[in-house]
Enzyme design. Sequence first.
Site, PDB file in Angstrom:
ATOM      1  N   GLY A 137      52.369 -20.411  28.281  1.00 20.88           N
ATOM      2  CA  GLY A 137      52.058 -20.683  29.684  1.00 20.88           C
ATOM      3  C   GLY A 137      50.922 -21.674  29.834  1.00 20.88           C
ATOM      4  N   SER A 138      50.158 -21.498  30.907  1.00 21.31           N
ATOM      5  CA  SER A 138      49.243 -22.558  31.356  1.00 21.31           C
ATOM      6  C   SER A 138      48.062 -22.830  30.450  1.00 21.31           C
ATOM      7  CB  SER A 138      48.749 -22.244  32.766  1.00 21.31           C
ATOM      8  OG  SER A 138      49.818 -22.327  33.690  1.00 21.31           O
ATOM      9  N   VAL A 139      47.760 -21.956  29.462  1.00 18.84           N
ATOM     10  CA  VAL A 139      46.698 -22.332  28.525  1.00 18.84           C
ATOM     11  C   VAL A 139      47.078 -23.618  27.797  1.00 18.84           C
ATOM     12  CG1 VAL A 139      45.780 -20.000  28.156  1.00 18.84           C
ATOM     13  CG2 VAL A 139      47.643 -20.819  26.726  1.00 18.84           C
ATOM     14  N   LYS A 184      48.048 -26.246  29.110  1.00 21.86           N
ATOM     15  CA  LYS A 184      47.621 -27.416  29.884  1.00 21.86           C
ATOM     16  C   LYS A 184      46.363 -28.053  29.299  1.00 21.86           C
ATOM     17  CE  LYS A 184      49.870 -25.597  33.995  1.00 21.86           C
ATOM     18  NZ  LYS A 184      49.750 -24.798  35.225  1.00 21.86           N
TER      19      LYS A 184
END
Length: 586
Positions: free
Chosen positions: A293-295, A297
Amino acid sequence: MTPAAGVPNVLAPLWRWVSARLWWMEHAFERARASGRAEDDTRLRIFFVLALFGAGFFSLALGASKAALFSGLGHGVGYVQVAPNARADVTDRNGRVLAMDLVHYGLYLDPDEIADKKGTEAAILSVLPDVVPARIEKVLAGDKREYVEGGLTPEQKEKVHDLALAGVSFEEESARAYPLGEMAAHVLGFAGKDGQGLAGAEKALDAEIRQAAAKNQSVPLSIDLRVQGALQDELQHASEMHHAIGASGIVVNVRTGEILGLASYPSFDPNAAGTANPAAMVDHAAATVYEPGSVFKVFTLAMGIDAGVANVNTMLDARTPLALGGQTIHDYDKDNAMLPLWEVFTHSSNIGSARLGLMCGPDRMQRYFKSFGLLSAAPSELFESARPIVNRNFSENVVASMAFGHAISVSPLSVATGMSAILNGGIYRPLTIRPLAPGQAPAAGRRVIQASTSRTMLNLMRLNVTNGTGGKADIPGYRVGGKTGSAEKALGGHYVRNKLVSSFAAIFPTDGPLEEDRYLVLIMMDEPQGTAETGGFATGGWTAAPAAGRVIERIGPLLGVQRVLLPSDTGPKPPVDPRTLTGEEG
């Protein structure tokens, strides 16, 4: 009398002296007899015997003294033979014992000496209830002395011994003991009864541990037991609070690459590895892969900024969902706006991150993600380190999805390794469970991003805690930065909205020179559930971020991080000035 043939000339004087003394002694006996003084003859013979015994004892004393002083005992050399399955103590970086060899005992029964077989069986089971009765019955039905049970502690042996049973005997055997039970179980691993390392550090450093036993030395790990205790305690607390089916945590010194703590939930007791639940023995930090997921990014922004494709002020269109062939990318929180890159990060915009990934393109993404170590297993000593699941075809859909942490599954250990490179000044080096000696430089590594990009990412991580989704990890005075992640799990070929992998990657302190120590705390939780306190939310900002913050609050003083309260820690947050975010001015 002449010297014997073959005696070297250098010994001739000594041989003549000994011969002369012997002849003198014999003549003394003859003179004593001739003089008729028998007592002189007796005294001489007694003196002669005493002299012989004295010389013998003097030689033995010299040999014993030499053995005691110069045999090398206590230094791993000499006359002591080490058991073939002996293993050295394993300690944490401060010398606290995590694993050791202890003398245990094997229980043997001789049926020929046992008259009351049923009574003997009942008596043994009364003090050793874990022994399988069928084992005792099989031995008692035979006609020779046989082994029944091993690994008995001295206390268990005494209990059986006190029964005073005929035909019962014991033999010493070496057994591995883990005095702290479940503490550091997954990183430490365990060894079998034959002395072979089977998991964790016990397997990874098996040869080293055996060699150290022969030298009467111990083998230290990079783990700090105080950090490990705080990490494991908070990970278990958060997992139980949110009813997660699994979780992992890692604490790393990003400058040196040393792993100071590594935990997996649920845990197990390596003293009883043979009866542990196999699911609890899986090291989720190293051996389980997730869509993070967004980690992720953090990697996408570092790539875009380092390659010069974008800067913190680059505007990205998040006004409408991003439609690609067969896929539509949405934002969890709908901004419906044009966002500068720094807000794409603090708002955790999937749309903005996907657009940045597409701007970088498949070739650049593949090159950078490979350099971050995301396309292969983390290069750790741990055999459990798992290979990622990566689509070989970096199509437009795959690139856009990977940009916000989908379409790729990696282990938390891989995430921690790659993220350490982004936050330590730009140097990729494998994480290690071996401690550095005082004053020892870390492994050389290889540069993967510019130092200025690393500084920009540290600033963005800090901004995300003060002004973005990571606020619940903020511990006043420690200048914590971080990034949340909440990935829907793919089950049955489609994503399930209420089954999340929730994570938080924290870094502290975010200020100070890049070459100084700073610490990454990564928490990943598998299918956490929302609670009344979280308003029903189970995302990374509500579950993993608070756990990371509690870990930081407990380990900060232990690691010597100076706690400095800033005005923003107690007062209103100042408006964001993008000029302060870039590495050149940060």
